[in-house]
Scaffold this motif. Structure first.
Motif, PDB file in Angstrom:
ATOM      1  N   ILE A 143      18.306 -72.334 -21.095  1.00 40.74           N
ATOM      2  CA  ILE A 143      16.848 -72.211 -21.200  1.00 40.74           C
ATOM      3  C   ILE A 143      16.241 -73.517 -21.695  1.00 40.74           C
ATOM      4  O   ILE A 143      15.223 -73.996 -21.175  1.00 40.74           O
ATOM      5  CB  ILE A 143      16.480 -71.046 -22.132  1.00 40.74           C
ATOM      6  CG1 ILE A 143      16.889 -69.710 -21.502  1.00 40.74           C
ATOM      7  CG2 ILE A 143      14.983 -71.049 -22.446  1.00 40.74           C
ATOM      8  CD1 ILE A 143      16.704 -68.517 -22.421  1.00 40.74           C
ATOM      9  N   ALA A 144      16.865 -74.137 -22.708  1.00 40.53           N
ATOM     10  CA  ALA A 144      16.324 -75.367 -23.292  1.00 40.53           C
ATOM     11  C   ALA A 144      16.349 -76.520 -22.289  1.00 40.53           C
ATOM     12  O   ALA A 144      15.358 -77.252 -22.148  1.00 40.53           O
ATOM     13  CB  ALA A 144      17.112 -75.737 -24.544  1.00 40.53           C
ATOM     14  N   PHE A 145      17.474 -76.705 -21.566  1.00 38.57           N
ATOM     15  CA  PHE A 145      17.576 -77.816 -20.623  1.00 38.57           C
ATOM     16  C   PHE A 145      16.634 -77.629 -19.438  1.00 38.57           C
ATOM     17  O   PHE A 145      16.007 -78.594 -18.982  1.00 38.57           O
ATOM     18  CB  PHE A 145      19.018 -77.971 -20.138  1.00 38.57           C
ATOM     19  CG  PHE A 145      19.899 -78.730 -21.086  1.00 38.57           C
ATOM     20  CD1 PHE A 145      19.717 -80.089 -21.287  1.00 38.57           C
ATOM     21  CD2 PHE A 145      20.898 -78.088 -21.800  1.00 38.57           C
ATOM     22  CE1 PHE A 145      20.520 -80.799 -22.171  1.00 38.57           C
ATOM     23  CE2 PHE A 145      21.710 -78.780 -22.684  1.00 38.57           C
ATOM     24  CZ  PHE A 145      21.520 -80.141 -22.875  1.00 38.57           C
ATOM     25  N   VAL A 146      16.540 -76.410 -18.922  1.00 34.83           N
ATOM     26  CA  VAL A 146      15.626 -76.169 -17.796  1.00 34.83           C
ATOM     27  C   VAL A 146      14.180 -76.374 -18.228  1.00 34.83           C
ATOM     28  O   VAL A 146      13.392 -77.015 -17.527  1.00 34.83           O
ATOM     29  CB  VAL A 146      15.830 -74.753 -17.231  1.00 34.83           C
ATOM     30  CG1 VAL A 146      14.761 -74.420 -16.195  1.00 34.83           C
ATOM     31  CG2 VAL A 146      17.207 -74.623 -16.598  1.00 34.83           C
ATOM     32  N   ALA A 147      13.821 -75.847 -19.400  1.00 32.56           N
ATOM     33  CA  ALA A 147      12.457 -76.022 -19.903  1.00 32.56           C
ATOM     34  C   ALA A 147      12.144 -77.495 -20.132  1.00 32.56           C
ATOM     35  O   ALA A 147      11.050 -77.971 -19.803  1.00 32.56           O
ATOM     36  CB  ALA A 147      12.275 -75.228 -21.193  1.00 32.56           C
ATOM     37  N   ALA A 148      13.098 -78.244 -20.709  1.00 33.52           N
ATOM     38  CA  ALA A 148      12.888 -79.677 -20.951  1.00 33.52           C
ATOM     39  C   ALA A 148      12.756 -80.437 -19.638  1.00 33.52           C
ATOM     40  O   ALA A 148      11.941 -81.364 -19.525  1.00 33.52           O
ATOM     41  CB  ALA A 148      14.035 -80.245 -21.776  1.00 33.52           C
ATOM     42  N   THR A 208       7.160 -73.633 -20.828  1.00 35.07           N
ATOM     43  CA  THR A 208       6.671 -74.768 -20.044  1.00 35.07           C
ATOM     44  C   THR A 208       5.163 -74.726 -19.779  1.00 35.07           C
ATOM     45  O   THR A 208       4.624 -75.694 -19.228  1.00 35.07           O
ATOM     46  CB  THR A 208       7.395 -74.827 -18.686  1.00 35.07           C
ATOM     47  OG1 THR A 208       7.259 -73.565 -18.007  1.00 35.07           O
ATOM     48  CG2 THR A 208       8.864 -75.121 -18.878  1.00 35.07           C
ATOM     49  N   ILE A 209       4.485 -73.650 -20.142  1.00 31.81           N
ATOM     50  CA  ILE A 209       3.041 -73.585 -19.891  1.00 31.81           C
ATOM     51  C   ILE A 209       2.314 -74.712 -20.619  1.00 31.81           C
ATOM     52  O   ILE A 209       1.450 -75.394 -20.051  1.00 31.81           O
ATOM     53  CB  ILE A 209       2.482 -72.215 -20.319  1.00 31.81           C
ATOM     54  CG1 ILE A 209       2.911 -71.140 -19.321  1.00 31.81           C
ATOM     55  CG2 ILE A 209       0.957 -72.246 -20.390  1.00 31.81           C
ATOM     56  CD1 ILE A 209       2.471 -69.741 -19.710  1.00 31.81           C
ATOM     57  N   THR A 210       2.656 -74.921 -21.869  1.00 32.78           N
ATOM     58  CA  THR A 210       1.999 -75.983 -22.651  1.00 32.78           C
ATOM     59  C   THR A 210       2.987 -77.026 -23.152  1.00 32.78           C
ATOM     60  O   THR A 210       2.578 -77.987 -23.798  1.00 32.78           O
ATOM     61  CB  THR A 210       1.273 -75.370 -23.868  1.00 32.78           C
ATOM     62  OG1 THR A 210       2.223 -74.629 -24.658  1.00 32.78           O
ATOM     63  CG2 THR A 210       0.161 -74.439 -23.419  1.00 32.78           C
ATOM     64  N   GLY A 211       4.292 -76.857 -22.864  1.00 36.79           N
ATOM     65  CA  GLY A 211       5.275 -77.791 -23.393  1.00 36.79           C
ATOM     66  C   GLY A 211       5.176 -79.191 -22.836  1.00 36.79           C
ATOM     67  O   GLY A 211       5.626 -80.155 -23.467  1.00 36.79           O
ATOM     68  N   TRP A 212       4.574 -79.342 -21.650  1.00 40.73           N
ATOM     69  CA  TRP A 212       4.499 -80.644 -21.001  1.00 40.73           C
ATOM     70  C   TRP A 212       3.354 -81.507 -21.524  1.00 40.73           C
ATOM     71  O   TRP A 212       3.264 -82.695 -21.175  1.00 40.73           O
ATOM     72  CB  TRP A 212       4.302 -80.455 -19.492  1.00 40.73           C
ATOM     73  CG  TRP A 212       3.116 -79.595 -19.138  1.00 40.73           C
ATOM     74  CD1 TRP A 212       3.102 -78.251 -18.978  1.00 40.73           C
ATOM     75  CD2 TRP A 212       1.770 -80.036 -18.936  1.00 40.73           C
ATOM     76  NE1 TRP A 212       1.841 -77.811 -18.679  1.00 40.73           N
ATOM     77  CE2 TRP A 212       1.005 -78.898 -18.650  1.00 40.73           C
ATOM     78  CE3 TRP A 212       1.147 -81.280 -18.975  1.00 40.73           C
ATOM     79  CZ2 TRP A 212      -0.361 -78.958 -18.397  1.00 40.73           C
ATOM     80  CZ3 TRP A 212      -0.218 -81.354 -18.722  1.00 40.73           C
ATOM     81  CH2 TRP A 212      -0.948 -80.204 -18.436  1.00 40.73           C
ATOM     82  N   ILE A 213       2.485 -80.950 -22.356  1.00 39.44           N
ATOM     83  CA  ILE A 213       1.290 -81.685 -22.785  1.00 39.44           C
ATOM     84  C   ILE A 213       1.666 -82.919 -23.596  1.00 39.44           C
ATOM     85  O   ILE A 213       1.120 -84.013 -23.406  1.00 39.44           O
ATOM     86  CB  ILE A 213       0.357 -80.759 -23.591  1.00 39.44           C
ATOM     87  CG1 ILE A 213      -0.207 -79.675 -22.681  1.00 39.44           C
ATOM     88  CG2 ILE A 213      -0.772 -81.564 -24.230  1.00 39.44           C
ATOM     89  CD1 ILE A 213      -1.093 -78.671 -23.396  1.00 39.44           C
ATOM     90  N   GLY A 214       2.613 -82.770 -24.523  1.00 36.33           N
ATOM     91  CA  GLY A 214       3.027 -83.909 -25.342  1.00 36.33           C
ATOM     92  C   GLY A 214       3.609 -85.028 -24.502  1.00 36.33           C
ATOM     93  O   GLY A 214       3.302 -86.207 -24.713  1.00 36.33           O
ATOM     94  N   PHE A 264      13.972 -85.032 -27.865  1.00 32.37           N
ATOM     95  CA  PHE A 264      13.328 -84.276 -28.933  1.00 32.37           C
ATOM     96  C   PHE A 264      12.750 -82.956 -28.419  1.00 32.37           C
ATOM     97  O   PHE A 264      12.518 -82.034 -29.208  1.00 32.37           O
ATOM     98  CB  PHE A 264      12.211 -85.102 -29.578  1.00 32.37           C
ATOM     99  CG  PHE A 264      12.711 -86.228 -30.437  1.00 32.37           C
ATOM    100  CD1 PHE A 264      13.411 -85.972 -31.608  1.00 32.37           C
ATOM    101  CD2 PHE A 264      12.496 -87.542 -30.082  1.00 32.37           C
ATOM    102  CE1 PHE A 264      13.887 -87.005 -32.400  1.00 32.37           C
ATOM    103  CE2 PHE A 264      12.966 -88.588 -30.869  1.00 32.37           C
ATOM    104  CZ  PHE A 264      13.656 -88.313 -32.035  1.00 32.37           C
ATOM    105  N   THR A 265      12.509 -82.862 -27.111  1.00 34.98           N
ATOM    106  CA  THR A 265      11.980 -81.626 -26.534  1.00 34.98           C
ATOM    107  C   THR A 265      13.036 -80.539 -26.480  1.00 34.98           C
ATOM    108  O   THR A 265      12.739 -79.351 -26.670  1.00 34.98           O
ATOM    109  CB  THR A 265      11.446 -81.895 -25.117  1.00 34.98           C
ATOM    110  OG1 THR A 265      10.430 -82.903 -25.171  1.00 34.98           O
ATOM    111  CG2 THR A 265      10.848 -80.632 -24.511  1.00 34.98           C
TER     112      THR A 265
END
Length: 339
Positions: A143-148, A208-214, A264-265
């Protein structure tokens, strides 16, 4: 008083001739950017140790369930709540199957007539914790690697377009980012999961909805910095297209920042998945992740601490190792950090 100074013989002097073709030769071999970064990261002992820890955990996440003598889903009620017992190590007085029953320490394996070993013990349904912990680690890492990865792709594309084209395009795209950034992430996640069945897909989409903002903000700032540099202006003057300028000139210069931010993500995604599973919005039984295992373990921490201990150790090692490795990569990939 006079001293007799003897003139050294002519054979003591030797004429040295220097070949002009080797006068400015560099004896030290030239290194590429990545070779130089690797030499510098090797000096960071914390980053190297973190790499070995991460490699061990990732390998065990896939190999662990296969080497375990028990299946993670098989329920044996008569083997429920057994403490850890490991062959050989039990002779040292640890992980020897001894547990507390009615205030007394007894060998639960002998009492329940269990003739097999459970390396991490069992849970309340008699399932093998060794297999469940490593399968849960595997799911959390996936989950973490796909989301990152999704965050990186969306964030780099969005921030790159916004920063490179600027003007009205940048204004509109940044207003959208500000609107999304102003909404609490947990509220978005709860709304998303209310329309979807809890599971791996729902968690990945929610993260991933808001994770890409940073990532998009960092990439936008770097693109704004490099797009007006002399080498980019020279390339544009020579007729290079926008796509070539972005892929050949700007992207390679910000690749280090992208890698560092991704490192860090990943721990952030691991922790967020564990948090969602811990509050009941993540994976549902019988599926296991580090969050669900910790959720099961904290309820029995007084009586069966081993259920909480092992997933807590693994998630702590993952968080620390990824952050230390990210710090090491930041120092190695930043040209200003050269010693």
């Amino acid at each position: 008083m006079k001293h007799d100074l003897q003139k050294p013989p002519a054979s003591s002097f030797e004429r040295i001739e220097i070949d002009s073709s080797h006068a400015e030769r560099i004896s030290k071999p030239s290194l590429s950017f990545w070779q130089d970064a690797w030499l510098r990261i090797r000096k960071n002992k914390a980053a190297i140790v973190s790499m070995f820890i991460l490699a061990f955990i990732i390998i065990m996440a896939f190999v662990g369930p296969m080497i375990s003598p028990h299946d993670s889903e098989t329920q044996t009620i008569t083997h429920a709540n057994l403490p850890p017992k490991v062959p050989g190590i039990e002779k040292l007085g640890i992980m020897n199957g001894v547990g507390t029953l009615a205030g007394k320490e007894v060998d639960l394996y002998e009492m329940k007539k269990v003739d097999t070993y459970y390396w991490f013990g069992t849970d309340g349904l008699g399932r093998d914790m060794f297999s469940r912990v490593w399968e849960g680690t595997q799911i959390s890492l996936f989950i973490a690697f796909v989301a990152a990865l999704i965050d990186m792709v969306i964030g780099v594309a969005y921030g790159g377009i916004s920063g490179y084209y600027g003007g009205r395009v940048d204004d509109i795209m940044q207003r959208i980012v500000e609107i999304l950034y102003g909404i609490p992430t947990l509220v978005i996640v709860i709304l998303m999961l209310s329309f979807m069945d809890p599971g791996i897909t729902a968690i990945i989409i929610a993260i991933t909805i808001t994770g890409w903002i940073g990532m998009s903000r960092i990439v936008r700032g770097q693109v704004l910095k490099f797009k007006n540099q002399e080498f980019v202006l020279a390339s544009r003057t020579l007729g290079a297209t926008d796509s070539r300028i972005i892929t050949k000139h700007i992207l390679p210069n910000i690749l280090g920042i992208i890698i560092i931010n991704t490192m860090f993500t990943i721990p952030t995604a691991i922790f967020f998945e564990a948090f969602l599973s811990f509050i009941g919005l993540g994976l549902q039984p019988p599926d296991a992740s580090l969050g669900t295992l910790i959720n099961d373990g904290y309820k029995l921490i007084k009586f069966q601490p081993h259920i909480l201990l092992y997933p807590s150790i693994i998630i702590s090692l993952l968080m620390i190792a990824f952050n230390l490795l990210g710090d090491g990569l930041r120092d190695a990939l930043d040209p200003k950090m050269k010693d």
